[in-house]
Design a protein around this motif. Structure first.
Motif, PDB file in Angstrom:
ATOM      1  N   ALA A   1     -23.179  29.277  44.252  1.00 27.00           N
ATOM      2  CA  ALA A   1     -23.517  28.017  42.150  1.00 27.00           C
ATOM      3  C   ALA A   1     -24.574  27.311  42.576  1.00 27.00           C
TER       4      ALA A   1
ATOM      5  N   LEU B   1     -18.415  32.089  45.297  1.00 28.06           N
ATOM      6  CA  LEU B   1     -18.672  31.581  44.744  1.00 28.06           C
ATOM      7  C   LEU B   1     -19.637  30.767  44.226  1.00 28.06           C
TER       8      LEU B   1
ATOM      9  N   TYR C   1     -24.739  36.637  48.343  1.00 25.74           N
ATOM     10  CA  TYR C   1     -23.154  36.596  47.979  1.00 25.74           C
ATOM     11  C   TYR C   1     -22.804  37.901  48.128  1.00 25.74           C
TER      12      TYR C   1
END
Length: 634
Positions: A414, A410, A395
């Motif tokens: 996630a 994101l 990330y």
């Protein structure tokens, strides 16, 4: 054993070459994940955390297997994480090097340090995986003999130990010779398990319904907490995911992806669904993998499985060697003996000390756990934690290096992290049963790595505090010119701005300065390789002194003969027989000074005593070396 990407970083485009490289990747990269069918489904229904082999449970577990392979391996690793390459190289420490390389708008320093610590702990966990995988893979393969007859049961552990000891003993010979059969053998393995699975599916095609994700959802709803905890077994399906990323530098993205989607993934799915079809027909089947085979083929299948398991182990052993070389070059490990086993392939290396340590670990594991079911409890913990760390670091790279929008990256990471943490949470219950082993080993290696790095920084600080700058030294020569003697003296120093201790001692005790004095600093950059033409830079100072910078990547091996060759090309003329190498040898003393806890200082001193000498590591002609000692209080 394998083909490397072209030197300019682009991957080979010839279809034939891609196919041949993919065959090599099949043998090295997919050995671990390719042997998971030996034990993964069996552990779901006959292991310590087993559930009933009802039709709903079988379809639910198969659905979990299917989507784990699609989301975690195909989407996360092959499509996303493998984009995070450091000039073609992958793996935990290559990813750490990308994170360490600050970019504008990066995180504050403290957050950066936490990310580095996470990567180091992840590297430690990979060592744990490298010790467990050979033990569980070979044990599960030889246990196939019990399916034919229980007469062989007393011999399973001894036979496993013989195979594993033989595997570690041949490491010194390198994988160049046996590596040529890795790809074809694994192609035969995947073809065999696919055929066995297809044969069973044709007898019960209803099993294919499990591709619908609704069965996985129903499985969790029906089994509750027990269903969640079974993820600790489902993780066995995707162990080896990190290997895809770590071996990217050896094969390139295209061949690894081709080998997965064309051979490994279809074969694994066919075999898992074939085992599921067998369980739907006969829920009492205790070893569904071997029971897929007709009785006359059982012994040949055990032999092939044992060979495939050995190949899977080889990949992780070689990976541990490469990881250690990176750690040495990045300053997180003491110097160790690195033996090149192939003149053609730079990546084929052998570390005798690490090989012995891993062999001891594997033998102790087999004798302690004695069955693949018991070892499966230790398996998975290292994998899930390392996978979670890889997601977090990827990330950061996606945001900082690729400039991807937070709105895009994101949600995607996630989802990946939620899956990783679910697997990790389910594995927590296995800590008392064996999951403690990779965690403990990972923590020990993390402590050693950080202690070495901090110890070297502390040592440099102490040396710098008592040091004389090059400028001040040259000024002192103006007031008190030293006696010049013929020949060349090369002083190795970690800091090019200060006078090496060995030089000051030579001036103090011998009261001479060689006509040609070279201050050599070897630097490791946060890239895998430095082109030969860019390795050496020569800077002229006053009074004939030369400052030489030798720059290497963390996948390169620094070599003084190579540096001398580059120095000559840069215009420095010298006769090797008239050249002396002056090295500083520090005697370290543990103190209560601020900087590091005394127990860590004691570990650092112990590691320093056991490090390979600079003379041997940098391949300096030993009969040309002069060592100057000094005491340093930590």
């Amino acid at each position: 054993m394998h083909s490397s990407p072209s030197p300019n970083g682009s991957e080979p485009d010839s279809p034939r070459r891609i196919a041949l490289t993919a065959l090599g990747a099949l043998g090295v990269v997919y050995g671990d994940i390719g042997t998971s069918p030996l034990y993964a489904l069996r552990e779901c229904f006959h292991g310590p955390h087993a559930i009933d082999a009802s039709a709903a449970n079988v379809l639910g577990v198969l659905s979990l297997f299917f989507w784990a392979l699609i989301i975690v391996i195909s989407m996360k690793y092959l499509a996303f994480v493998m984009r995070a390459d450091n000039r073609g190289e992958g793996g935990m420490l290559a990813l750490m090097a990308l994170v360490m390389h600050r970019t504008p708008g990066g995180n504050p320093g403290r957050n950066r340090q936490v990310l580095v610590w996470m990567a180091l702990f992840g590297a430690g966990l990979i060592y744990g995986d490298g010790v467990i995988t050979p033990a569980v893979s070979v044990l599960s393969a030889t246990e196939g003999l019990n399916v034919a007859t229980h007469v062989f049961e007393p011999y399973v552990v001894p036979l496993t130990l013989v195979i594993l000891i033989g595997l570690f003993l041949v490491q010194s010979r390198g994988t160049a010779g046996i590596g040529k059969i890795f790809g074809p053998v694994m192609l035969l393995w995947f073809g065999t398990i696919a055929t066995l699975g297809m044969r069973s599916i044709l007898a019960y095609p209803d099993v294919l319904r499990a591709v619908w994700p609704g069965y996985a959802v129903e499985f969790f709803l029906h089994n509750g907490v027990h269903g969640f905890l079974l993820l600790a077994v489902v993780i066995l399906v995707i162990t080896g995911g990190e290997a895809l990323y770590a071996d990217m530098g050896h094969f390139g993205r295209k061949p690894i992806r081709l080998a997965w989607f064309a051979v490994a993934l279809p074969a694994l799915l066919l075999n898992y669904f074939g085992q599921g079809a067998l369980l739907l027909r006969d829920p009492t089947a205790e070893n569904p993998f071997y029971q897929l085979a007709p009785p006359p083929l059982l012994y040949p299948l055990v032999a092939l499985a044992t060979l495939a398991a050995s190949i899977a182990s080889q990949a992780l052993i070689s990976g541990a060697f490469s990881l250690t070389r990176q750690a040495i070059q990045l300053g997180y490990s003491p110097r160790m003996e690195v033996v090149h086993t192939s003149e053609a392939e730079e990546g084929q290396i052998y570390l005798p000390g690490l090989n012995r340590a891993m062999l001891v670990g594997v033998v102790v594991l087999v004798l302690t756990f004695r069955s693949s079911s018991a070892l499966a409890a230790a398996y998975g913990m290292a994998t899930t934690a390392a996978m979670s760390i890889t997601t977090v670091l990827s990330y950061v790279v996606a945001r900082e290096r690729w400039k991807m929008s937070r709105a895009v990256v994101l949600p995607m990471t996630a989802v990946f992290l939620a899956i990783d943490l679910s697997f990790l949470g389910a594995n927590v219950v296995k800590v008392p049963d064996g999951g403690w082993f990779p965690l403990t080993l990972g923590l020990i290696i993390f402590t050693l790595m950080t202690t070495w790095k901090r110890g070297r920084e502390l040592l440099a600080q102490r040396m710098r505090a008592a040091a004389l700058s090059i400028e001040a030294l040259l000024e002192s020569f103006g007031e008190h010119p030293p006696t010049r003697v013929p020949g060349t003296a090369i002083f190795m120093t970690g800091n090019s701005e200060i006078a090496p201790t060995a030089l000051l001692h030579n001036l103090k005790h011998n009261k001479v300065l060689h006509e040609q004095t070279v201050l050599l600093t070897i630097q490791t950059l946060d890239v895998p390789h430095v082109p030969a033409s860019e390795r050496v830079e020569v800077e002229s100072l006053e009074l004939g002194l030369k400052r030489v910078y030798a720059r290497y990547g963390f996948m390169d091996d620094p070599s003084v003969p190579d540096i001398l060759k580059r120095m000559r090309e840069a215009g420095l003329q010298f006769n090797l027989m008239g050249t002396s190498f002056f090295l500083g040898r520090e005697t370290l003393i543990v103190t209560k000074k601020p900087g590091m806890a005394q127990w860590r200082e004691a570990i650092f001193v112990w590691m320093s005593h056991n490090a390979r000498s600079a003379t041997a590591f940098f391949r300096i002609p030993p009969n040309r070396v002069v060592e100057m000692g000094t005491q340093v209080e930590l």
